[in-house]
Design a protein around this motif. Sequence first.
Motif, short mmCIF file in Angstrom:
data_model
loop_
_atom_site.label_atom_id
_atom_site.label_comp_id
_atom_site.label_asym_id
_atom_site.label_seq_id
_atom_site.Cartn_x
_atom_site.Cartn_y
_atom_site.Cartn_z
N GLY A 151 0.81 -1.22 0.00
CA GLY A 151 0.00 0.00 0.00
C GLY A 151 0.84 1.26 0.00
N GLY A 152 2.13 1.12 0.28
CA GLY A 152 3.03 2.28 0.27
C GLY A 152 3.24 2.79 -1.15
N ALA A 153 3.59 4.09 -1.26
CA ALA A 153 3.73 4.73 -2.58
C ALA A 153 5.12 5.31 -2.76
N MET A 154 5.54 5.44 -4.00
CA MET A 154 6.87 5.95 -4.31
C MET A 154 6.82 6.90 -5.50
N ALA A 155 7.80 7.81 -5.55
CA ALA A 155 7.94 8.73 -6.69
C ALA A 155 9.42 8.92 -6.98
N ILE A 156 9.77 8.85 -8.26
CA ILE A 156 11.16 9.05 -8.69
C ILE A 156 11.18 10.13 -9.75
N GLU A 201 7.49 -3.65 -14.87
CA GLU A 201 8.09 -4.99 -14.97
C GLU A 201 8.12 -5.69 -13.62
N ARG A 202 8.16 -4.90 -12.55
CA ARG A 202 8.16 -5.48 -11.20
C ARG A 202 6.72 -5.66 -10.75
N ARG A 203 6.26 -6.88 -10.65
CA ARG A 203 4.85 -7.13 -10.36
C ARG A 203 4.43 -6.70 -8.96
N VAL A 204 5.40 -6.37 -8.13
CA VAL A 204 5.03 -5.88 -6.79
C VAL A 204 4.47 -4.47 -6.85
N PHE A 205 4.69 -3.79 -7.99
CA PHE A 205 4.20 -2.42 -8.15
C PHE A 205 2.94 -2.38 -9.01
N VAL A 249 7.83 9.71 -12.01
CA VAL A 249 6.96 8.54 -12.13
C VAL A 249 6.59 8.08 -10.73
N VAL A 250 5.32 7.72 -10.55
CA VAL A 250 4.86 7.23 -9.25
C VAL A 250 4.33 5.81 -9.40
N ALA A 251 4.31 5.10 -8.27
CA ALA A 251 3.75 3.75 -8.24
C ALA A 251 3.40 3.42 -6.81
N ARG A 252 2.67 2.31 -6.65
CA ARG A 252 2.29 1.85 -5.32
C ARG A 252 2.69 0.39 -5.17
N ARG A 253 3.13 0.01 -3.98
CA ARG A 253 3.44 -1.41 -3.73
C ARG A 253 2.13 -2.13 -3.49
N VAL A 254 1.79 -3.05 -4.37
CA VAL A 254 0.48 -3.70 -4.32
C VAL A 254 0.53 -5.17 -3.98
N ALA A 255 1.73 -5.74 -3.94
CA ALA A 255 1.83 -7.18 -3.70
C ALA A 255 3.13 -7.52 -3.01
N THR A 256 3.14 -8.64 -2.29
CA THR A 256 4.38 -9.16 -1.73
C THR A 256 5.16 -9.84 -2.87
#
Length: 299
Positions: free
Chosen positions: A243-248, A264-268, A284-291
């Motif tokens: 559920g955590g989010a990131m921005a680069i 490409e990383r399925r955790v995002f 670019v932003v994304a969220r961690r959606v999976a273990t």
Amino acid sequence: MSRQPLRLAILEAAKLLEEAGVPSPRTDAELLAAHVVGVERTRLGLVPLVDPEVIERYRALIARRAERVPLQYLTGVASMGDIDLQVGPGVFVPRPETELMFAWALAVLEGHPAHPPVILDLCTGTGALALALANARPDAIVHAVELDPAALAWTRRNAEARANEGDTPITLHQGDVTDRSLLTELEGKVDVVVSNPPYIPEGAELDPEVAEFDPHLALFGGPDGLSVITPMVSNIARWLKIGGAMAIEHDDTNGGQVAALLRERRVFGEVAEHPDLAGKPRFVVARRVATDAEAARGH
């Protein structure tokens, strides 16, 4: 000698800066005048006359700006959010474009149930994002990572100044954001990661203010601008909780590549590209959606 009109000195300065190729000559002329006189730029009209020595100091600063010394080096200050930061030789000067990533992080935190939220700023430089977020969210636990000892000295200086102003202290770490052993104690605990890493492709043409004054370690990210971002993505996946989010932030030539790295990383999930003030791809932003296990099974 009698007092002299400040407005005429500003007009003369703006012309000199324009001839020197400075991108925003009138703005910089007014900002330096405000710095010398000690008023806000919007209040310059209330200072019609100044002493000759003030004009001398002003012209000396204008001469240095005409040599393309960064404006922020001359004033000693850059801003992020509601705070001012000390800047100078040895540290990357925060850019207005990064304010957009700061605003994004605040919006994410507003909708996040975690209390206190844990924030991680990678390649912090002056500490701009970390300290601005700590100022805006005094309930947060904020960590900041910087590799360059010279830049870290500026981070510490700014962090001490903000703590003296009453802001919640941040935790500083000297380290390489691509190091797989970095900050193992934060694995799966971070709510928001922000990063303005070295991302300019080697060989890119840069303004003199950047090429001659910003530290090269803070600028260049290998031939494609991704030599720091690519390995850093794996670490961000490690630090973010579900559920955590990131921005680069990235170079305007490789936003699509950074987004592809994350997809490409399925955790995002929820990968999205954001433009800057000029409409160019900027972060670019994304969220961690999976273990990792869920990603391996395809959710």
